[in-house]
Design a protein around this motif. Structure first.
Motif, PDB file in Angstrom:
ATOM      1  N   GLY A 155       0.851  -1.172   0.000  1.00 40.97           N
ATOM      2  CA  GLY A 155       0.000   0.000   0.000  1.00 40.97           C
ATOM      3  C   GLY A 155       0.889   1.225   0.000  1.00 40.97           C
ATOM      4  N   ASP A 156       1.685   1.374  -1.027  1.00 42.24           N
ATOM      5  CA  ASP A 156       2.682   2.431  -1.078  1.00 42.24           C
ATOM      6  C   ASP A 156       2.015   3.797  -1.171  1.00 42.24           C
ATOM      7  N   GLY A 157       2.813   4.841  -0.875  1.00 44.46           N
ATOM      8  CA  GLY A 157       2.259   6.182  -0.776  1.00 44.46           C
ATOM      9  C   GLY A 157       1.525   6.646  -2.012  1.00 44.46           C
ATOM     10  N   GLY A 158       2.105   6.410  -3.204  1.00 42.29           N
ATOM     11  CA  GLY A 158       1.457   6.840  -4.430  1.00 42.29           C
ATOM     12  C   GLY A 158       0.120   6.168  -4.631  1.00 42.29           C
ATOM     13  N   ASP A 159       0.062   4.861  -4.368  1.00 44.92           N
ATOM     14  CA  ASP A 159      -1.195   4.124  -4.506  1.00 44.92           C
ATOM     15  C   ASP A 159      -2.226   4.593  -3.491  1.00 44.92           C
ATOM     16  N   VAL A 160      -1.778   4.797  -2.260  1.00 47.70           N
ATOM     17  CA  VAL A 160      -2.696   5.246  -1.207  1.00 47.70           C
ATOM     18  C   VAL A 160      -3.308   6.594  -1.560  1.00 47.70           C
ATOM     19  N   CYS A 161      -2.458   7.530  -1.977  1.00 46.21           N
ATOM     20  CA  CYS A 161      -2.948   8.865  -2.357  1.00 46.21           C
ATOM     21  C   CYS A 161      -3.959   8.782  -3.489  1.00 46.21           C
ATOM     22  N   ARG A 162      -3.580   8.073  -4.521  1.00 50.86           N
ATOM     23  CA  ARG A 162      -4.439   7.973  -5.700  1.00 50.86           C
ATOM     24  C   ARG A 162      -5.763   7.278  -5.362  1.00 50.86           C
ATOM     25  N   ASN A 163      -5.699   6.173  -4.637  1.00 52.09           N
ATOM     26  CA  ASN A 163      -6.914   5.423  -4.316  1.00 52.09           C
ATOM     27  C   ASN A 163      -7.859   6.219  -3.419  1.00 52.09           C
ATOM     28  N   LEU A 164      -7.289   6.935  -2.441  1.00 57.75           N
ATOM     29  CA  LEU A 164      -8.150   7.735  -1.576  1.00 57.75           C
ATOM     30  C   LEU A 164      -8.770   8.896  -2.353  1.00 57.75           C
ATOM     31  N   ALA A 165      -7.991   9.527  -3.221  1.00 60.03           N
ATOM     32  CA  ALA A 165      -8.519  10.616  -4.036  1.00 60.03           C
ATOM     33  C   ALA A 165      -9.647  10.116  -4.943  1.00 60.03           C
ATOM     34  N   MET A 166      -9.504   8.920  -5.475  1.00 56.78           N
ATOM     35  CA  MET A 166     -10.556   8.346  -6.318  1.00 56.78           C
ATOM     36  C   MET A 166     -11.823   8.105  -5.504  1.00 56.78           C
ATOM     37  N   ARG A 167     -11.669   7.659  -4.265  1.00 59.20           N
ATOM     38  CA  ARG A 167     -12.835   7.443  -3.396  1.00 59.20           C
ATOM     39  C   ARG A 167     -13.560   8.758  -3.106  1.00 59.20           C
ATOM     40  N   LEU A 168     -12.783   9.804  -2.930  1.00 59.78           N
ATOM     41  CA  LEU A 168     -13.366  11.097  -2.567  1.00 59.78           C
ATOM     42  C   LEU A 168     -13.724  11.950  -3.779  1.00 59.78           C
ATOM     43  N   GLY A 169     -13.273  11.526  -4.951  1.00 60.88           N
ATOM     44  CA  GLY A 169     -13.539  12.295  -6.156  1.00 60.88           C
ATOM     45  C   GLY A 169     -12.747  13.580  -6.225  1.00 60.88           C
ATOM     46  N   GLY A 170     -11.581  13.601  -5.569  1.00 56.93           N
ATOM     47  CA  GLY A 170     -10.783  14.822  -5.512  1.00 56.93           C
ATOM     48  C   GLY A 170      -9.412  14.673  -6.144  1.00 56.93           C
ATOM     49  N   ARG A 171      -8.495  15.552  -5.732  1.00 57.70           N
ATOM     50  CA  ARG A 171      -7.146  15.590  -6.285  1.00 57.70           C
ATOM     51  C   ARG A 171      -6.163  14.937  -5.324  1.00 57.70           C
ATOM     52  N   TYR A 172      -4.944  14.714  -5.794  1.00 63.20           N
ATOM     53  CA  TYR A 172      -3.920  14.167  -4.899  1.00 63.20           C
ATOM     54  C   TYR A 172      -2.543  14.653  -5.315  1.00 63.20           C
ATOM     55  N   ARG A 173      -1.647  14.680  -4.328  1.00 61.56           N
ATOM     56  CA  ARG A 173      -0.231  14.985  -4.544  1.00 61.56           C
ATOM     57  C   ARG A 173       0.591  13.924  -3.830  1.00 61.56           C
ATOM     58  N   SER A 174       1.250  13.106  -4.590  1.00 65.87           N
ATOM     59  CA  SER A 174       2.078  12.051  -3.993  1.00 65.87           C
ATOM     60  C   SER A 174       3.547  12.449  -4.074  1.00 65.87           C
TER      61      SER A 174
END
Length: 320
Positions: A155-174
């Protein structure tokens, strides 16, 4: 009190109580069956409770869990705690119930414009997996820590950021840079890069943060395993490191333990974690008790999500 009743009167009270509480008959039905008035049946039921034949208990497992939550918040000065019943884990140390409770707590403290900082690891990834979907296009998920480079397992940082952003429908910065650099000079240079420095500063200024709690003991956390050389392991043991949070080692009192890895590790400074208004720590399991307590004593967490067995062990350690 029952000793003062004669056998026949006690039998009558028992019969009426069984019909009402066990057979679920109404007072009118009992009166018709036994040949009494409804008011007589009502008085007999009241008497049965008064003399102790009927004892009403109001209870639910959640009451026990809520009591543990209150003890945790009081003992460690937390804003909130969530304790779940123990169930089978679907990743090591993290049950679906714990992950779901952490996700629910995180959502309670987020909104459409929130900036949410995240660490990495299996516990954090499990929480993200349980997050409900939202339509928050102006929300931002930001990494607090560099990449371990093994996203297929951790569950690396990039995946975590992207997956959570997809759940929330928002943006991410990894942070698409290594968690630990081989060269101290390279680590310092990368930390000064505008994109990296801006991402870490955004994480430090976030509204909410989510982190796992790693244990340092016989086994090494998967996050740091490839960098934990025998020399670093000996140094951690010599300095009393028992936990790591967001890439930093802590001793039993929650104090930061500088090691040879520190200056080569790319992550948010531990003291900046304390500046975030609401930090959710998620961890469970016997092997995590000492580490959880260290993170709590260090004041790095605003909230803890764990299971009942772990919560009791953490509290027992605190008393001991």
């Amino acid at each position: 009190m029952c000793a003062n009743l004669d056998r026949e009167h006690a039998r009558l009270l028992l019969d009426i109580a069984h019909l009402y509480w066990d057979k679920d008959l109404s007072q009118d039905e009992i009166a018709e069956r036994l040949g009494y008035s409804r008011s007589t049946v009502s008085r007999k039921l009241t008497e049965a409770r008064r003399v102790g034949i009927v004892q009403v208990t109001v209870a639910h497992p959640i009451e026990r869990l809520m009591a543990l939550e209150e003890e945790l918040t009081s003992a460690f000065g937390l804003k909130q705690a969530r304790v779940t019943e123990v169930s089978r884990p679907f990743v090591p140390g993290v049950t679906p119930d714990v992950a779901r409770a952490a996700a629910e707590l995180l959502v309670e403290h987020c909104g459409p414009r929130s900036v949410i900082a995240v660490s990495n690891g299996r516990a954090v990834a499990a929480v993200v997996h349980q997050m409900p979907e939202r339509t928050w296009p102006t929300s931002t998920v930001v990494a607090m820590i560099g990449s371990a480079g093994e996203s297929y397992d951790l569950g690396d940082g990039g995946d975590v950021c992207r997956n959570l952003a997809m759940r929330l429908g928002g943006r991410y910065r990894s942070l698409t840079v290594p968690l630990v650099f081989d060269s101290l000079n390279l680590a310092r240079a990368v930390r000064q890069e505008d994109q990296v420095a801006t991402t870490l500063e955004l994480a430090a200024r976030s509204d909410v943060a989510l982190t796992g709690i790693g244990a340092v003991g016989e086994s090494t956390s998967p996050l740091l395993r490839k960098w934990m050389t025998p020399q670093v392991v000996r140094e951690c043991r010599r300095r009393g490191a028992v936990a790591h949070v967001c890439g930093h080692h802590l001793d039993t009192e929650g104090r930061h333990v500088p090691t040879a890895l520190c200056e080569r590790t790319l992550c948010m400074e531990p003291e900046r974690l304390k500046e975030i208004p609401f930090v959710v720590g998620v961890a469970a399991g016997e092997e995590k008790v000492t580490a959880i307590r260290a993170a709590l004593r260090g004041g790095y967490l605003s909230a803890l999500v764990t299971d009942e067995v772990t919560a009791r062990a953490v509290l027992e350690a605190a008393v001991g």
